[in-house]
Design a protein around this motif. Sequence first.
Motif, PDB file in Angstrom:
ATOM      1  N   SER A   1     -23.549 -54.505 -83.259  1.00 54.22           N
ATOM      2  CA  SER A   1     -22.249 -54.645 -82.570  1.00 54.22           C
ATOM      3  C   SER A   1     -21.183 -53.785 -83.239  1.00 54.22           C
ATOM      4  CB  SER A   1     -21.802 -56.115 -82.537  1.00 54.22           C
ATOM      5  OG  SER A   1     -22.736 -56.901 -81.846  1.00 54.22           O
ATOM      6  N   ASN A   2     -21.585 -52.569 -83.638  1.00 53.06           N
ATOM      7  CA  ASN A   2     -20.701 -51.583 -84.249  1.00 53.06           C
ATOM      8  C   ASN A   2     -20.199 -52.016 -85.625  1.00 53.06           C
ATOM      9  OD1 ASN A   2     -19.652 -48.961 -83.920  1.00 53.06           O
ATOM     10  ND2 ASN A   2     -17.623 -49.757 -83.485  1.00 53.06           N
ATOM     11  N   LYS A   3     -20.887 -52.991 -86.241  1.00 50.60           N
ATOM     12  CA  LYS A   3     -20.495 -53.443 -87.575  1.00 50.60           C
ATOM     13  C   LYS A   3     -21.713 -53.448 -88.493  1.00 50.60           C
ATOM     14  CE  LYS A   3     -16.537 -56.289 -86.231  1.00 50.60           C
ATOM     15  NZ  LYS A   3     -15.889 -57.625 -86.344  1.00 50.60           N
ATOM     16  N   VAL A   4     -21.440 -53.464 -89.789  1.00 46.15           N
ATOM     17  CA  VAL A   4     -22.509 -53.544 -90.791  1.00 46.15           C
ATOM     18  C   VAL A   4     -22.330 -54.849 -91.557  1.00 46.15           C
ATOM     19  CG1 VAL A   4     -23.488 -52.514 -92.865  1.00 46.15           C
ATOM     20  CG2 VAL A   4     -22.668 -51.042 -91.019  1.00 46.15           C
ATOM     21  N   GLU A   5     -23.320 -55.724 -91.462  1.00 39.10           N
ATOM     22  CA  GLU A   5     -23.250 -57.038 -92.112  1.00 39.10           C
ATOM     23  C   GLU A   5     -21.989 -57.796 -91.697  1.00 39.10           C
ATOM     24  OE1 GLU A   5     -25.648 -58.332 -94.092  1.00 39.10           O
ATOM     25  OE2 GLU A   5     -26.880 -56.539 -93.815  1.00 39.10           O
ATOM     26  N   GLY A   6     -21.518 -57.549 -90.468  1.00 38.54           N
ATOM     27  CA  GLY A   6     -20.359 -58.265 -89.966  1.00 38.54           C
ATOM     28  C   GLY A   6     -19.016 -57.645 -90.306  1.00 38.54           C
ATOM     29  N   TYR A   7     -19.020 -56.503 -91.004  1.00 33.97           N
ATOM     30  CA  TYR A   7     -17.777 -55.847 -91.411  1.00 33.97           C
ATOM     31  C   TYR A   7     -17.655 -54.472 -90.759  1.00 33.97           C
ATOM     32  CZ  TYR A   7     -18.115 -59.392 -95.070  1.00 33.97           C
ATOM     33  OH  TYR A   7     -18.250 -60.584 -95.745  1.00 33.97           O
ATOM     34  N   ALA A   8     -16.422 -53.972 -90.651  1.00 32.59           N
ATOM     35  CA  ALA A   8     -16.194 -52.634 -90.110  1.00 32.59           C
ATOM     36  C   ALA A   8     -16.971 -51.618 -90.936  1.00 32.59           C
ATOM     37  CB  ALA A   8     -14.701 -52.304 -90.132  1.00 32.59           C
ATOM     38  N   GLN A   9     -17.521 -50.617 -90.264  1.00 30.72           N
ATOM     39  CA  GLN A   9     -18.395 -49.654 -90.934  1.00 30.72           C
ATOM     40  C   GLN A   9     -17.708 -48.912 -92.080  1.00 30.72           C
ATOM     41  OE1 GLN A   9     -20.782 -47.120 -88.331  1.00 30.72           O
ATOM     42  NE2 GLN A   9     -20.392 -48.522 -86.636  1.00 30.72           N
ATOM     43  N   ASP A  10     -16.395 -48.690 -91.956  1.00 28.47           N
ATOM     44  CA  ASP A  10     -15.686 -47.943 -92.996  1.00 28.47           C
ATOM     45  C   ASP A  10     -15.214 -48.828 -94.151  1.00 28.47           C
ATOM     46  OD1 ASP A  10     -13.789 -49.318 -91.525  1.00 28.47           O
ATOM     47  OD2 ASP A  10     -12.336 -47.676 -91.508  1.00 28.47           O
ATOM     48  N   LYS A  11     -15.562 -50.121 -94.111  1.00 26.67           N
ATOM     49  CA  LYS A  11     -15.125 -51.044 -95.163  1.00 26.67           C
ATOM     50  C   LYS A  11     -16.256 -51.467 -96.095  1.00 26.67           C
ATOM     51  CE  LYS A  11     -10.904 -51.327 -93.546  1.00 26.67           C
ATOM     52  NZ  LYS A  11      -9.770 -50.725 -94.280  1.00 26.67           N
ATOM     53  N   VAL A  12     -17.496 -51.058 -95.789  1.00 28.35           N
ATOM     54  CA  VAL A  12     -18.620 -51.530 -96.595  1.00 28.35           C
ATOM     55  C   VAL A  12     -19.064 -50.488 -97.617  1.00 28.35           C
ATOM     56  CG1 VAL A  12     -19.435 -53.066 -94.784  1.00 28.35           C
ATOM     57  CG2 VAL A  12     -20.309 -50.734 -94.876  1.00 28.35           C
ATOM     58  N   LEU A  13     -19.616 -50.945 -98.715  1.00 32.20           N
ATOM     59  CA  LEU A  13     -20.089 -50.069 -99.775  1.00 32.20           C
ATOM     60  C   LEU A  13     -20.956 -50.866-100.741  1.00 32.20           C
ATOM     61  CD1 LEU A  13     -17.246 -49.510-102.390  1.00 32.20           C
ATOM     62  CD2 LEU A  13     -17.170 -51.250-100.619  1.00 32.20           C
ATOM     63  N   TYR A  14     -21.605 -50.158-101.641  1.00 38.27           N
ATOM     64  CA  TYR A  14     -22.342 -50.793-102.726  1.00 38.27           C
ATOM     65  C   TYR A  14     -21.657 -50.435-104.039  1.00 38.27           C
ATOM     66  CZ  TYR A  14     -26.478 -52.121 -99.966  1.00 38.27           C
ATOM     67  OH  TYR A  14     -27.345 -52.686 -99.071  1.00 38.27           O
ATOM     68  N   VAL A  15     -21.756 -51.341-104.999  1.00 46.31           N
ATOM     69  CA  VAL A  15     -21.217 -51.100-106.339  1.00 46.31           C
ATOM     70  C   VAL A  15     -22.344 -51.278-107.346  1.00 46.31           C
ATOM     71  CG1 VAL A  15     -19.605 -51.871-108.114  1.00 46.31           C
ATOM     72  CG2 VAL A  15     -18.902 -51.875-105.711  1.00 46.31           C
ATOM     73  N   GLU A  16     -22.525 -50.300-108.228  1.00 46.73           N
ATOM     74  CA  GLU A  16     -23.513 -50.418-109.296  1.00 46.73           C
ATOM     75  C   GLU A  16     -22.888 -51.181-110.464  1.00 46.73           C
ATOM     76  OE1 GLU A  16     -26.601 -47.311-110.937  1.00 46.73           O
ATOM     77  OE2 GLU A  16     -24.682 -47.051-111.964  1.00 46.73           O
ATOM     78  N   ILE A  17     -23.522 -52.263-110.874  1.00 46.19           N
ATOM     79  CA  ILE A  17     -22.989 -53.086-111.964  1.00 46.19           C
ATOM     80  C   ILE A  17     -23.121 -52.323-113.280  1.00 46.19           C
ATOM     81  CG2 ILE A  17     -23.116 -55.308-113.130  1.00 46.19           C
ATOM     82  CD1 ILE A  17     -22.310 -55.401-110.132  1.00 46.19           C
ATOM     83  N   GLU A  18     -22.014 -52.197-114.006  1.00 48.17           N
ATOM     84  CA  GLU A  18     -21.981 -51.331-115.179  1.00 48.17           C
ATOM     85  C   GLU A  18     -22.119 -52.054-116.515  1.00 48.17           C
ATOM     86  OE1 GLU A  18     -18.587 -48.776-115.037  1.00 48.17           O
ATOM     87  OE2 GLU A  18     -19.020 -48.043-113.020  1.00 48.17           O
ATOM     88  N   ASN A  19     -22.048 -53.395-116.524  1.00 53.05           N
ATOM     89  CA  ASN A  19     -22.178 -54.116-117.796  1.00 53.05           C
ATOM     90  C   ASN A  19     -22.701 -55.533-117.530  1.00 53.05           C
ATOM     91  OD1 ASN A  19     -19.853 -55.755-117.055  1.00 53.05           O
ATOM     92  ND2 ASN A  19     -18.612 -53.960-117.579  1.00 53.05           N
ATOM     93  N   ASP A  20     -22.778 -56.327-118.587  1.00 58.28           N
ATOM     94  CA  ASP A  20     -23.303 -57.690-118.472  1.00 58.28           C
ATOM     95  C   ASP A  20     -22.218 -58.752-118.526  1.00 58.28           C
ATOM     96  OD1 ASP A  20     -25.997 -56.920-118.236  1.00 58.28           O
ATOM     97  OD2 ASP A  20     -26.196 -56.721-120.423  1.00 58.28           O
TER      98      ASP A  20
END
Length: 234
Positions: A135-154
């Motif tokens: 429905s023009n969304k990714v995981e329920g969010y606008a396509q330009d609002k989603v991203l992944y973040v690599e966890i940098e520490n513990d």
Amino acid sequence: MNRVGEKVKKVRIDLGMSQKQLAKKLGVAESFVNEVEQGRRIINEALIDKISKVFGKDLNDITMSLEEEVYIEDKAMRQTKGYEAPSKLSSSANKNTAEVKDIWNDAFGSVLKTVSVYKYNLKDVVGKKQLPIVSNKVEGYAQDKVLYVEIENDDMMGFRIAKGDTAFGHIVHEAENNSICLIEYNGERVIRQIKKLDSSKVLLVSNRGSLRTETAYIKDVTPLVRLDRLEIKL
């Protein structure tokens, strides 16, 4: 149901895996797996490789089946419109490889979005992942609002969020109670759980083996990304 969907469903059932379990391992919605198995979704080689790793089985034969199906469907469409006279599909797969891939990429691009994996600075891209567009969304969010973040520490080890993991999230601008976010605070970007104390203060929670809390004014905390789902590095 097409041959690709049939094979994915058969192997999944043989392994005693539910659609929900497969979807979780692939990082997609359960409905996406169902649509693949029903033949209503086209998947590309990258996702087929990922499914192969999850199943622990070589599913390269699925790739050829999918290429043939897409090629035949495109040929039939062009013949119907008078673009090309009917003819048999060539027995040489190499002869049609370029054309098949073009067709595949066009179809694939309409149902999946390439989502970047960022470092905490949200500038450096360290990888890319593909997620279904619904429905023009990714995981329920606008396509330009989603991203992944690599966890940098513990810092959030106590929350089972460890260095090297990858978290899916969406861009936010306000602190949400009990959310886990990438924030900017005291000149640093860190992952913290945010608990609202009142209209002006929040509690920033971390856990590097032991619980740590810090009271901060909301005005001093800038939420950047709310983390929605974690992909653990094995």
